[in-house]
Write an enzyme that holds these catalytic residues in place. Structure first.
Site, PDB file in Angstrom:
ATOM      1  N   GLY A   1       9.089  -3.286  12.626  1.00  0.00           N
ATOM      2  CA  GLY A   1       9.853  -2.298  11.871  1.00  0.00           C
ATOM      3  C   GLY A   1       9.032  -1.153  11.328  1.00  0.00           C
TER       4      GLY A   1
ATOM      5  N   GLY B   1       3.342 -15.816   8.448  1.00  0.00           N
ATOM      6  CA  GLY B   1       2.732 -15.329   9.680  1.00  0.00           C
ATOM      7  C   GLY B   1       3.758 -14.777  10.654  1.00  0.00           C
TER       8      GLY B   1
ATOM      9  N   ARG C   1       0.798  -1.227   0.000  1.00  0.00           N
ATOM     10  CA  ARG C   1       0.000   0.000   0.000  1.00  0.00           C
ATOM     11  C   ARG C   1       0.835   1.284   0.000  1.00  0.00           C
ATOM     12  NH1 ARG C   1      -3.775  -1.668   4.827  1.00  0.00           N
ATOM     13  NH2 ARG C   1      -2.091  -3.180   5.098  1.00  0.00           N
TER      14      ARG C   1
ATOM     15  N   ARG D   1      40.840  49.752 -11.752  1.00  0.00           N
ATOM     16  CA  ARG D   1      39.622  49.905 -12.546  1.00  0.00           C
ATOM     17  C   ARG D   1      39.883  50.912 -13.663  1.00  0.00           C
ATOM     18  NH1 ARG D   1      37.166  52.687  -7.353  1.00  0.00           N
ATOM     19  NH2 ARG D   1      37.797  54.831  -7.715  1.00  0.00           N
TER      20      ARG D   1
ATOM     21  N   ASN E   1      -4.070  -6.394  21.206  1.00  0.00           N
ATOM     22  CA  ASN E   1      -2.663  -6.757  21.145  1.00  0.00           C
ATOM     23  C   ASN E   1      -1.923  -5.758  20.265  1.00  0.00           C
ATOM     24  OD1 ASN E   1      -0.208  -8.182  21.022  1.00  0.00           O
ATOM     25  ND2 ASN E   1      -0.913  -9.368  19.250  1.00  0.00           N
TER      26      ASN E   1
ATOM     27  N   ALA F   1      29.497  45.739  -0.306  1.00  0.00           N
ATOM     28  CA  ALA F   1      28.468  45.044  -1.084  1.00  0.00           C
ATOM     29  C   ALA F   1      29.025  44.604  -2.430  1.00  0.00           C
ATOM     30  CB  ALA F   1      27.277  45.967  -1.308  1.00  0.00           C
TER      31      ALA F   1
HETATM   32  C1  UD1 Z   1      -0.836  -8.595  14.239  1.00  0.00           C
HETATM   33  C2  UD1 Z   1      -1.255  -9.435  15.430  1.00  0.00           C
HETATM   34  C3  UD1 Z   1      -2.472  -8.817  16.077  1.00  0.00           C
HETATM   35  C4  UD1 Z   1      -2.178  -7.391  16.477  1.00  0.00           C
HETATM   36  C5  UD1 Z   1      -1.670  -6.598  15.300  1.00  0.00           C
HETATM   37  C6  UD1 Z   1      -1.174  -5.255  15.750  1.00  0.00           C
HETATM   38  C7  UD1 Z   1      -0.627 -11.714  14.882  1.00  0.00           C
HETATM   39  C8  UD1 Z   1      -1.084 -13.023  14.384  1.00  0.00           C
HETATM   40  N1  UD1 Z   1      -1.543 -10.763  14.973  1.00  0.00           N
HETATM   41  O1  UD1 Z   1      -1.910  -8.675  13.321  1.00  0.00           O
HETATM   42  O2  UD1 Z   1      -2.839  -9.572  17.229  1.00  0.00           O
HETATM   43  O3  UD1 Z   1      -3.338  -6.819  17.026  1.00  0.00           O
HETATM   44  O4  UD1 Z   1      -0.567  -7.260  14.663  1.00  0.00           O
HETATM   45  O5  UD1 Z   1      -0.881  -4.450  14.642  1.00  0.00           O
HETATM   46  O6  UD1 Z   1       0.536 -11.553  15.205  1.00  0.00           O
HETATM   47  N2  UD1 Z   1       5.171  -9.878   9.364  1.00  0.00           N
HETATM   48  C9  UD1 Z   1       6.321 -10.515   8.951  1.00  0.00           C
HETATM   49  N3  UD1 Z   1       6.220 -11.773   8.447  1.00  0.00           N
HETATM   50  C10 UD1 Z   1       5.041 -12.422   8.358  1.00  0.00           C
HETATM   51  C11 UD1 Z   1       3.875 -11.758   8.784  1.00  0.00           C
HETATM   52  C12 UD1 Z   1       3.974 -10.483   9.293  1.00  0.00           C
HETATM   53  O7  UD1 Z   1       7.416  -9.964   9.031  1.00  0.00           O
HETATM   54  O8  UD1 Z   1       5.047 -13.573   7.896  1.00  0.00           O
HETATM   55  C13 UD1 Z   1       5.279  -8.514   9.901  1.00  0.00           C
HETATM   56  C14 UD1 Z   1       4.517  -7.528   9.041  1.00  0.00           C
HETATM   57  O9  UD1 Z   1       5.372  -6.970   8.052  1.00  0.00           O
HETATM   58  C15 UD1 Z   1       4.065  -6.491  10.022  1.00  0.00           C
HETATM   59  C16 UD1 Z   1       3.908  -7.282  11.314  1.00  0.00           C
HETATM   60  O10 UD1 Z   1       4.662  -8.460  11.161  1.00  0.00           O
HETATM   61  O11 UD1 Z   1       5.047  -5.497  10.220  1.00  0.00           O
HETATM   62  C17 UD1 Z   1       2.487  -7.566  11.649  1.00  0.00           C
HETATM   63  O12 UD1 Z   1       1.931  -8.354  10.621  1.00  0.00           O
HETATM   64  P1  UD1 Z   1       0.457  -8.176  10.130  1.00  0.00           P
HETATM   65  O13 UD1 Z   1       0.188  -9.166   9.085  1.00  0.00           O
HETATM   66  O14 UD1 Z   1       0.185  -6.758   9.840  1.00  0.00           O
HETATM   67  O15 UD1 Z   1      -0.328  -8.620  11.440  1.00  0.00           O
HETATM   68  P2  UD1 Z   1      -1.810  -8.262  11.780  1.00  0.00           P
HETATM   69  O16 UD1 Z   1      -2.685  -9.152  11.023  1.00  0.00           O
HETATM   70  O17 UD1 Z   1      -2.049  -6.815  11.671  1.00  0.00           O
END
Ligand code: UD1
Ligand code: CA
Length: 457
Positions: free
Chosen positions: A105, A82, A15, A441, A170, A381
């Site tokens: 990050g 995940g 995005r 000059r 969370n 100047a």
């Molecule tokens: C996650 C939490 C949720 C919390 C929310 C807060 C989990 C399962 N859920 O959800 O409880 O309320 O953050 O914002 O943890 N990322 C990776 N690798 C991956 C997946 C994610 O590096 O395989 C990183 C993403 O780049 C991001 C962060 O982890 O910076 C969170 O991932 P995202 O998919 O946004 O989690 P949420 O579904 O928002």
């Protein structure tokens, strides 16, 4: 106990609509993940693991330039399965007897004091979770408590209608023992609505082992906000700038408007400092007691001495301005410029690698490059030092008390002696000894009876 930090940075950031990995997008001219690394360092983390997925090369190059620290380890997460899977990428490095803090990050504004609170609440036999109550918890994982005890986290997509009503969410930031974390991560399953390995499932695992999950909370919501697009990034930027502005005011500076200042680095101030609107500060800027900075100035890596006034629209970079000086309006001090006490430069004066001596002045329309100017010198100047022959740079030396008449060119290398005078409009290519007048000059001719052209009727 020693601390390691795992920073999740694998998200592509679709995005953002950018070829740059999301976490390299900047707040206050520093990559978001750079702010997170700074926080980790302030907590004295021994190791910082950055879990990345895209743009590994540019990520490494950006985060390791201009630094001698070697506390960063880059860990690749090839497929994004995940948050649990992401943290697990760092498992081979984590030690059983250390604390491990998970940060994000793309969440750059978490205060170190908030993370210190999290470290403080962690029970010896358990973990700590950063949570916050939101009026609108939509989209977040919910904190599930039984009799006030945290027993797990349920993701939005897996939650029952009843669980969706929970306001405590969370933030994602958590702290656990390394050995525990690795055990819990190795047992994660992806049997859930999103088919992902949820980091959040370790909370229930912790509870099942009879261990305690303590919670801490940020002071403000913005501390745990991430940026998924440039609108959110801009909003984090404003929040950051307001925080910096408030810190400056608390430290004693007067800001004409705290919403119209941009600090992209560090500003260190004395007392009674005044800053007008729309100023940008970059790198490390030191403003001594009584300094006034006018509107629309850009100050980068510079020192401004006591009671000096920087008038509007001036640009100062890698320069030192002494006490009781004035600069501008519309002055430009380039790298290597030093202004000694009580010296003054006015509008449209540019200086580069130049020292202006005590009490000396260059009031208007002047270029001084590679020049050493003594005390009590007056630069008229339109004075230009011709310091460049197209290949080489040459030095001009102007000794104490000299007076340079307006619109003079000083062709370097050239030396102007003590109390010497340069006649206005001169092109000075030869040295002038002390007390001498140098004039170079064309002679003026006055022609009597001169007839101006007339229009034919
Ligand atoms: C996650 C939490 C949720 C919390 C929310 C807060 C989990 C399962 N859920 O959800 O409880 O309320 O953050 O914002 O943890 N990322 C990776 N690798 C991956 C997946 C994610 O590096 O395989 C990183 C993403 O780049 C991001 C962060 O982890 O910076 C969170 O991932 P995202 O998919 O946004 O989690 P949420 O579904 O928002
Ligand atoms: Ca998210």
């Amino acid at each position: 106990m020693s601390l390691s930090v795992v920073i999740l940075a694998a998200g592509k950031g679709t995005r953002m609509r950018s070829s740059l990995p999301k976490v390299l997008h900047r707040v206050a001219d520093k990559p978001m993940v750079g702010h997170v690394i700074d926080a980790a360092r302030q907590l004295n983390a021994v190791n910082i693991y950055i879990v990345y997925g895209f743009g590994g090369e540019i990520l490494k190059a950006t985060l390791t330039e201009n630094t001698t620290s070697n506390d960063l380890t880059f860990v690749e997460q090839r497929d994004q399965l995940g948050t649990g899977h992401a943290v697990d990428m760092a498992s081979p490095f984590l030690k059983d007897d250390e604390d491990v803090l998970v940060l994000y990050g793309d969440v750059p504004l978490t205060k170190v004091s908030t993370l210190e609170n999290l470290l403080a609440v962690k029970p010896e036999n358990g973990m700590a979770l950063l949570t916050v109550n939101l009026a609108n918890p939509n989209g977040y994982g919910r904190i599930v408590r039984h009799d006030n005890t945290v027993v797990g986290i349920i993701e939005q997509k897996d939650a029952s209608t009843e669980q969706l009503l929970i306001n405590e969410i969370n933030t994602g930031i958590l702290l656990a023992n390394g050995g525990d974390l690795k055990r819990w991560l190795s047992n994660l399953s992806s049997d859930n609505a999103q088919g992902e390995y949820y980091l959040t499932d370790i909370i229930a695992a912790c509870h099942k082992e009879g261990k305690v999950i303590a919670t801490a909370h940020p002071e403000t919501e913005v501390e745990v906000e991430g940026a998924n697009n440039r609108v959110q990034l801009a909003s984090l930027e404003r929040a950051y700038q307001l925080r910096e502005a408030e810190a400056l005011m608390i430290a004693g500076a007067s800001l004409r408007d705290p919403s119209r200042i941009d600090i992209r680095g560090k500003v260190i101030i004395g007392q009674e400092v005044q800053i007008d609107i729309n100023c940008i500060f970059e790198g490390e800027v030191f403003l001594a007691n009584g300094v006034q900075v006018g509107a629309n100035c850009i100050l980068k890596d510079c020192v401004i001495g006591e009671n000096s006034i920087i008038k509007p629209n001036s640009i100062i970079e890698q320069a030192v301005v002494g006490d009781e000086c004035s600069v501008g309006p519309f002055a430009r001090l380039r790298p290597g410029t030093t202004m000694n006490r009580d010296s003054h430069v006015g509008n449209f004066v540019e200086m580069k690698k130049t020292t202006l001596g005590e009490g000396s002045k260059a009031g208007h329309l002047t270029y001084l490059g590679d020049t050493i100017i003594g005390a009590r010198v007056n630069i008229g100047a339109g004075t230009i030092t011709c310091n460049y022959d197209g290949v080489n740079k040459f030095q001009t030396i102007i000794d104490d008390g000299a007076f340079i008449g307006s619109n003079s060119s000083l062709v370097a290398p050239v030396f102007i002696g003590i109390n010497a005078t340069v006649g206005a409009g001169s092109v000075i290519a030869k040295d002038i000894e002390a007390e001498q007048l140098g004039v170079a000059r064309g002679k003026q001719k006055n022609i009597s009876g001169w007839q101006r052209p007339t229009k034919k009727s």
